[in-house]
Write a protein that holds these residues in place. Structure first.
Motif, short mmCIF file in Angstrom:
data_model
loop_
_atom_site.label_atom_id
_atom_site.label_comp_id
_atom_site.label_asym_id
_atom_site.label_seq_id
_atom_site.Cartn_x
_atom_site.Cartn_y
_atom_site.Cartn_z
N UNK A 151 1.44 -1.05 0.42
CA UNK A 151 0.04 -0.44 -0.34
C UNK A 151 0.73 1.58 0.21
N UNK A 152 0.14 2.51 -0.61
CA UNK A 152 1.50 3.19 -0.66
C UNK A 152 0.66 4.50 -0.04
N UNK A 153 0.39 3.88 1.79
CA UNK A 153 0.40 5.17 2.86
C UNK A 153 1.31 5.89 3.03
N UNK A 154 2.03 5.34 2.76
CA UNK A 154 3.20 7.13 3.44
C UNK A 154 3.18 7.73 1.99
N UNK A 155 2.65 7.25 1.41
CA UNK A 155 2.45 9.09 -0.12
C UNK A 155 0.78 9.50 0.22
N UNK A 156 0.02 9.49 1.48
CA UNK A 156 -1.61 9.65 1.47
C UNK A 156 -2.03 9.21 0.58
N UNK A 157 -1.82 8.15 -0.48
CA UNK A 157 -2.44 7.51 -1.06
C UNK A 157 -3.24 6.44 -0.62
N UNK A 158 -4.37 5.93 -1.01
CA UNK A 158 -4.83 4.55 -1.21
C UNK A 158 -4.59 3.47 -1.57
N UNK A 159 -3.85 3.96 -3.25
CA UNK A 159 -3.70 3.22 -4.13
C UNK A 159 -2.62 2.15 -3.36
N UNK A 160 -2.90 0.98 -4.24
CA UNK A 160 -2.14 0.23 -3.90
C UNK A 160 -1.03 -0.48 -5.34
N UNK A 161 0.59 -0.44 -4.35
CA UNK A 161 1.61 -1.09 -5.61
C UNK A 161 2.24 -0.06 -6.51
N UNK A 162 3.94 -0.38 -6.37
CA UNK A 162 4.01 0.54 -7.15
C UNK A 162 4.87 -0.78 -8.27
N UNK A 163 5.00 0.51 -9.64
CA UNK A 163 5.27 -0.44 -10.83
C UNK A 163 6.73 -0.55 -10.97
N UNK A 164 6.93 -2.49 -10.54
CA UNK A 164 8.14 -2.91 -9.99
C UNK A 164 9.33 -2.39 -11.15
N UNK A 165 8.97 -2.59 -12.35
CA UNK A 165 9.83 -2.40 -13.87
C UNK A 165 10.00 -0.69 -14.24
N UNK A 166 9.16 0.30 -12.92
CA UNK A 166 10.07 1.85 -13.43
C UNK A 166 10.45 2.36 -11.47
N UNK A 167 11.19 0.60 -11.05
CA UNK A 167 11.98 1.12 -9.59
C UNK A 167 12.92 0.87 -9.75
N UNK A 168 13.81 0.60 -10.72
CA UNK A 168 15.40 0.13 -10.80
C UNK A 168 16.60 1.71 -10.85
N UNK A 169 17.00 1.83 -9.99
CA UNK A 169 17.87 2.91 -9.76
C UNK A 169 18.85 3.16 -10.75
N UNK A 170 18.59 2.82 -12.16
CA UNK A 170 19.41 3.73 -12.79
C UNK A 170 18.66 4.55 -13.66
N UNK A 171 18.72 6.50 -14.05
CA UNK A 171 18.48 6.79 -14.34
C UNK A 171 16.78 7.36 -14.04
N UNK A 172 16.01 6.91 -12.96
CA UNK A 172 14.80 6.65 -11.99
C UNK A 172 14.46 7.82 -12.20
N UNK A 173 13.11 7.18 -12.69
CA UNK A 173 11.63 9.19 -12.82
C UNK A 173 12.33 9.82 -13.64
N UNK A 174 13.48 8.88 -14.78
CA UNK A 174 13.87 10.33 -15.95
C UNK A 174 12.08 10.41 -17.10
N UNK A 175 10.92 9.99 -16.79
CA UNK A 175 10.09 9.93 -17.82
C UNK A 175 9.98 8.41 -18.42
N UNK A 176 8.46 8.59 -18.67
CA UNK A 176 7.86 7.07 -19.22
C UNK A 176 7.29 6.53 -17.77
#
Ligand SMILES: [Zn+2]
Length: 417
Positions: free
Chosen positions: A236-261
């Protein structure tokens, strides 16, 4: 009567929890201008629709709409001058297709899996441990760590020994929960490698293999029990004040993370998480890859669908320096795959063929772990048919053809310096 009431009371919450897709439709759209592409990106970023595959320029994208969204979606597409066609008229109908009752696939008295149906987490784990028990000289199984909900994430090492310096191949599957054909195909290949070792011993004698056949076990189970089209993990994403569950694990790897798409909206299917490697599952996979990275020549992460053999980078349209070699090996592998049934794959950088996606595992495997031949493989199918709801009678053909590609990878990895 009393018994019936009790039974109903027990079963009712279970039934109520299962997402139904009656009247949900899937539309195939293709962006042919930059304006159309931008309109699709905005629609995706809104988080209102489930995009079944990545947006691409001049490449088809499938969008699912709930019954009360269909009018809005088609209006939006018409207004944006985007051609569309209905691809699936009722998603629930495909989910309800009868399971195969025939046991046509390879089977063993020691485990449940037969590859003519999709199997659950427990069956996949049982298969792995039974294979290790039967072929201890070839297979060892360990837990690489635990998922958020506490499931063991199994790592299978397939090797006939040696001093741990042979070139290696690392394969994972199932990072996206709903892509059931991926763990099914990868376990089929594991079975072929081990149980038919005598027919082709070189594929184990010459290389060491590391397999993680199901790296999002919580999501996978949830897609079997509750929401068939679940994609992300289950934290659950309660750490970001959201009721939505889940992270896209294939956007969560640490090489140029969060740089689009990827998305910073926890309700979006491509939510990248609060930070790189925020998720238990991506950390476990990272550490397992890292442990053997110095001798791993090829990393293959198996997904569905669309029939693509993709190379890094996901975060930029620039190509890796050794792209030509990566392409050449992929082309040889795909040629072997296609030779079996004529199944066509497209080869190329994910960003160039489709659209950027930052934070995928293959970018990290190449960019940080330094594994030269890192690929994302999108298995069957490729319109105009089933997408994630690929019928189980395609598991064995998918296994057979993909095994041919893996043989080519292994032959080449064995020869690499
Ligand atoms: Zn995927």
């Amino acid at each position: 009567m009393k018994k019936l009431v009790v039974l109903f009371a027990i079963l009712c919450p279970i039934f109520a929890a299962v997402q139904q897709y009656d009247g949900y439709q899937v539309y195939e759209v293709t962006a042919k201008t930059m304006e159309q592409l931008q309109a699709l990106i905005e629609l995706e970023q809104s988080g209102s629709y489930d995009f079944w595959n990545r947006i691409g320029f001049n490449a088809p994208t499938d969008i699912m709409a709930a019954p009360d969204q269909i009018q809005h979606l088609t209006d939006y597409l018409s207004k944006s001058n985007i051609e569309y066609r209905m691809k699936i008229s009722n998603v629930q109908q495909l989910i309800d297709l009868p399971k195969s009752s025939e046991k046509l696939g390879p089977h063993s008295p020691r485990y449940n899996m037969t590859w003519d149906n999709y199997y659950r987490y427990d069956d996949i784990v049982e298969f792995a441990y039974e294979l290790a028990a039967t072929y201890p000289q070839l297979v060892s199984v360990s837990s690489a760590g635990q998922s958020y909900e506490g499931r063991e994430m199994i790592l299978m090492k397939i090797s006939n020994g040696g001093d741990g310096t042979k070139n290696a191949i690392f394969v994972d599957a199932g990072i996206h929960a709903r892509e059931w054909i991926a763990p099914a195909t990868v376990t089929y290949i594991i079975r072929e490698l081990v149980e038919n070792y005598a027919a082709h011993p070189q594929y184990i004698d010459d290389v060491d293999w590391f397999f993680m056949p199901l790296i999002n076990p919580d999501g996978y189970e949830f897609s079997h029990t509750n929401v068939r089209l679940w994609r992300k993990n289950r934290r659950p994403n309660d750490d970001v004040n959201s009721t939505c569950v889940g992270t896209d694990l294939n956007r969560n790897f640490g090489y140029h993370w969060n740089e689009g798409g990827s998305s910073d909206n926890p309700c979006n299917e491509m939510y990248h998480g609060p930070e790189a490697f925020s998720e238990a599952e991506s950390k476990v996979v990272r550490d397992a890859i890292w442990a053997e990275a110095n001798r791993t020549k090829s990393y293959m992460t198996v997904h569905s669908y669309g029939q693509y053999w993709l190379t890094p980078w996901g975060y930029t349209a620039e190509l890796p320096d050794d792209y030509d070699q990566m392409y050449a090996l992929a082309a040889e592998a795909v040629a072997a795959l296609t030779a079996v049934y004529g199944t066509q794959y497209e080869i190329g950088s994910g960003t160039v063929l489709l659209y950027p996606n930052s934070g995928p595992s293959d970018d990290w495997a190449k960019g940080v772990a330094g594994i030269p031949y890192s690929y994302t493989i999108e298995l069957r199918d490729k319109g105009p048919v089933y997408g994630f709801l690929l019928p189980p009678d395609q598991i064995i053909p998918s296994g057979i053809e993909t095994w041919e590609a893996f043989k080519v990878i292994a032959e080449n990895v064995a020869k690499m310096p």
